[in-house]
Design a protein around this motif. Structure first.
Motif, short mmCIF file in Angstrom:
data_model
loop_
_atom_site.label_atom_id
_atom_site.label_comp_id
_atom_site.label_asym_id
_atom_site.label_seq_id
_atom_site.Cartn_x
_atom_site.Cartn_y
_atom_site.Cartn_z
N ARG A 89 33.29 41.58 48.05
CA ARG A 89 34.39 40.59 48.00
C ARG A 89 33.87 39.23 47.51
NH1 ARG A 89 35.88 42.79 53.18
NH2 ARG A 89 37.49 44.34 52.86
N GLU A 92 33.25 39.45 43.77
CA GLU A 92 34.54 39.43 43.07
C GLU A 92 35.15 38.02 43.08
OE1 GLU A 92 37.11 42.50 44.59
OE2 GLU A 92 35.63 44.06 44.14
N LYS A 93 35.04 37.34 44.20
CA LYS A 93 35.59 35.98 44.30
C LYS A 93 34.85 35.04 43.36
CE LYS A 93 36.78 32.40 47.68
NZ LYS A 93 36.60 31.33 46.77
N ASN A 94 33.52 35.17 43.31
CA ASN A 94 32.71 34.34 42.41
C ASN A 94 33.09 34.60 40.96
OD1 ASN A 94 31.29 32.98 44.38
ND2 ASN A 94 29.58 34.44 44.37
N ARG A 95 33.30 35.84 40.60
CA ARG A 95 33.72 36.17 39.23
C ARG A 95 35.11 35.59 38.94
NH1 ARG A 95 31.84 42.42 38.37
NH2 ARG A 95 29.61 41.95 38.27
N ALA A 96 35.99 35.69 39.88
CA ALA A 96 37.36 35.17 39.69
C ALA A 96 37.34 33.65 39.56
CB ALA A 96 38.25 35.60 40.84
N ASP A 97 36.45 32.99 40.31
CA ASP A 97 36.38 31.53 40.27
C ASP A 97 35.75 31.02 38.97
OD1 ASP A 97 37.52 31.43 42.75
OD2 ASP A 97 35.62 31.10 43.85
N GLN A 98 35.02 31.84 38.31
CA GLN A 98 34.33 31.41 37.07
C GLN A 98 35.28 31.50 35.96
OE1 GLN A 98 30.89 33.90 36.73
NE2 GLN A 98 29.78 32.78 38.29
#
Length: 98
Positions: A89, A92-98
């Motif tokens: 999670r 995934e959150k780090n990828r979404a934030d980028q």
């Protein structure tokens, strides 16, 4: 005739048991050769059997290590899954934030 039959049955049972335990065919043949020989090969038979015990104990220990590892993983499966899911999670959150 009965004594011969018992001897053969006992030998077959010995071979089956030793093969199931992992004794090599070569070691079995050597043991039987020593056993059937006219001269006294007791010391060599004991040596061969003790070598086989050591080999079998090592295999047993390796198998026990694998069993213990798998048992630990099963016993701690939820802990591992929760941690792994949390890590995924975060990724995934780090990828979404980028």
């Amino acid at each position: 005739m009965r004594a011969i039959d018992d001897r053969i049955i006992r030998r077959i049972n010995f071979v089956k048991t030793m093969r199931a335990a992992g004794m090599s065919i070569e070691a079995l043949k050597e043991y039987i050769r020593l056993f059937d020989a006219q001269e006294d090969n007791t010391a060599q038979q004991f040596k061969l059997l003790n070598e086989q015990i050591a080999i079998m104990e090592e295999k047993r220990d390796d198998l026990q290590t694998a069993i213990d590892h798998l048992r630990w993983k099963v016993d701690h499966y939820e802990d591992h899954m929760a941690v792994t899911e949390e890590e995924l999670r975060a990724v995934e959150k780090n990828r979404a934030d980028q």
